[in-house]
Design a protein around this motif. Structure first.
Motif, PDB file in Angstrom:
ATOM      1  N   UNK A 128       0.825  -1.215   0.000  1.00 31.65           N
ATOM      2  CA  UNK A 128       0.000   0.000   0.000  1.00 31.65           C
ATOM      3  C   UNK A 128       0.852   1.255   0.000  1.00 31.65           C
ATOM      4  N   UNK A 129       1.988   1.198   0.707  1.00 28.44           N
ATOM      5  CA  UNK A 129       2.917   2.351   0.714  1.00 28.44           C
ATOM      6  C   UNK A 129       3.354   2.696  -0.695  1.00 28.44           C
ATOM      7  N   UNK A 130       3.704   1.642  -1.445  1.00 30.68           N
ATOM      8  CA  UNK A 130       4.186   1.873  -2.813  1.00 30.68           C
ATOM      9  C   UNK A 130       3.060   2.364  -3.725  1.00 30.68           C
ATOM     10  N   UNK A 131       1.864   1.896  -3.474  1.00 26.39           N
ATOM     11  CA  UNK A 131       0.725   2.375  -4.272  1.00 26.39           C
ATOM     12  C   UNK A 131       0.565   3.879  -4.040  1.00 26.39           C
ATOM     13  N   UNK A 132       0.649   4.279  -2.777  1.00 29.18           N
ATOM     14  CA  UNK A 132       0.487   5.701  -2.451  1.00 29.18           C
ATOM     15  C   UNK A 132       1.604   6.530  -3.106  1.00 29.18           C
ATOM     16  N   UNK A 133       2.847   6.027  -2.981  1.00 28.41           N
ATOM     17  CA  UNK A 133       3.985   6.743  -3.585  1.00 28.41           C
ATOM     18  C   UNK A 133       3.831   6.844  -5.095  1.00 28.41           C
ATOM     19  N   UNK A 134       3.406   5.741  -5.700  1.00 27.71           N
ATOM     20  CA  UNK A 134       3.256   5.730  -7.165  1.00 27.71           C
ATOM     21  C   UNK A 134       2.195   6.745  -7.592  1.00 27.71           C
ATOM     22  N   UNK A 135       1.135   6.867  -6.799  1.00 20.23           N
ATOM     23  CA  UNK A 135       0.084   7.836  -7.133  1.00 20.23           C
ATOM     24  C   UNK A 135       0.587   9.265  -6.966  1.00 20.23           C
ATOM     25  N   UNK A 136       1.425   9.460  -5.952  1.00 24.82           N
ATOM     26  CA  UNK A 136       1.964  10.807  -5.725  1.00 24.82           C
ATOM     27  C   UNK A 136       2.914  11.205  -6.844  1.00 24.82           C
TER      28      UNK A 136
END
Ligand code: 13P
Ligand code: SF4
Length: 302
Positions: free
Chosen positions: A267-275
């Motif tokens: 989930x952390x990486x999903x958030x970073x990728x969206x940012x």
């Protein structure tokens, strides 16, 4: 904490006009925030009709590439750009050219678990759920099946009218599921049905009650009157199996049913990728034009 992050992800998705696609092998918490979750075939079909400008892919690289090939005008971003399927690299363009030179009447059938470069020199793609349907319809007698040998052998057994040439690629996750472990699980649970992915070895397939893609395994268990199942595929499917069937029991067959590449997606990486929207799939126009044809042919034939 994770509620709060899920809200952030949802907000970013809206702001940036992103749709999230996830494969059944990523962690359950990632599957939960995705707009679409499915097997490789479902995800490639879904990818053709999306209205959002951007796609965020929670899976391995070849899946993001397929989404890009089918949507060249969209931006496709990977949640983790190091998540790659080793099997996708287990055949070469040179090997395909070598086999092509040996047969006049040959179709190169390429499992979607392959690089865009391999797709570009193939006649048609298949997934584990449509391989049989697609190969059956091909006019050629000789079939060079790449890269996965186990799926190739599974399809070949069902189509004796074709002459198959195999490539020695494999999925280490499915190959690690041994018939001994399946039999041990059966001893503990003799009434359980064995549901198996066709990337498994022939001996495991031979003792299975049902063989199918991840979606097909989930559907089979959901529609079955049986209450216990031994699951021979990657453990990510347990999330959806349990969500859809809270009263049924699902058993694994050892501790190695774990794809380390799929599990890189968090989930952390999903958030970073969206940012950042920076782990983009970039393919040349020529490669897109060539590699897209076998994928489209698969969608037409299946
Ligand atoms: P399916 O999505 O077709 O079930 O294939 C499983 C797989 O190994 C994807 O990497
Ligand atoms: Fe590749 Fe196997 Fe992982 Fe699927 S489960 S991505 S085939 S290594």
């Amino acid at each position: 904490m994770s509620e709060c992050r899920n809200d952030k992800i949802h907000k970013l998705k809206q702001e940036k006009d992103v749709v999230i696609l996830a494969h059944y092998y990523v962690d359950g918490e990632v599957q939960r925030i995705a707009d679409y979750v499915g097997d490789s075939y479902f995800l490639s079909k879904v990818a053709t009709g999306l209205e959002q400008k951007n796609i965020l892919f929670c899976g391995v690289k070849f899946m993001g590439e397929s989404a890009k090939l089918l949507n060249p005008e969209k931006k496709v971003v990977m949640a983790d750009d190091l998540a790659d399927c080793p099997m996708a690299h287990m055949v070469t363009v040179e090997k395909i050219a070598e086999v092509r030179a040996q047969y006049d009447d040959l179709a190169v059938v390429c499992y979607v678990n392959s690089t865009a470069e391999i797709k570009a020199v193939s006649d048609v793609c298949v997934t584990s759920s449509n391989a049989l349907r697609v190969v059956e319809k091909l006019p050629q007698k000789n079939i060079f099946f790449v890269p996965d040998e186990n799926l190739g052998r599974y399809v070949a057994k069902k189509l004796p009218q074709k002459n198959f040439i195999f490539n020695d690629g494999f999925c280490h996750v499915h190959k690690s599921i041994s018939v001994e472990n399946v039999m041990k699980a059966k001893e503990v649970c003799p009434d359980a049905l064995v549901l198996t992915h066709p990337e498994c070895t022939e001996d495991v397939i031979a003792v299975s009650d049902f063989v199918g893609s991840t979606s097909e395994i989930i559907d089979y268990a959901t529609n079955s009157d049986c209450e216990r199942f031994i699951i021979c595929t990657e453990m990510g499917v347990f999330f959806e199996l349990q969500e859809k069937n809270p009263n049924k029991k699902f058993y694994s067959v050892g501790h190695r049913q774990f794809c380390p590449n799929m599990k890189k997606v968090t989930l952390d990486k999903v958030e970073q990728a969206l940012l950042n929207m920076d782990s983009e799939i970039v393919l040349s126009e020529k490669l897109i034009e060539e590699a897209r044809k076998p994928l489209q042919r698969m969608l037409e034939l299946s």
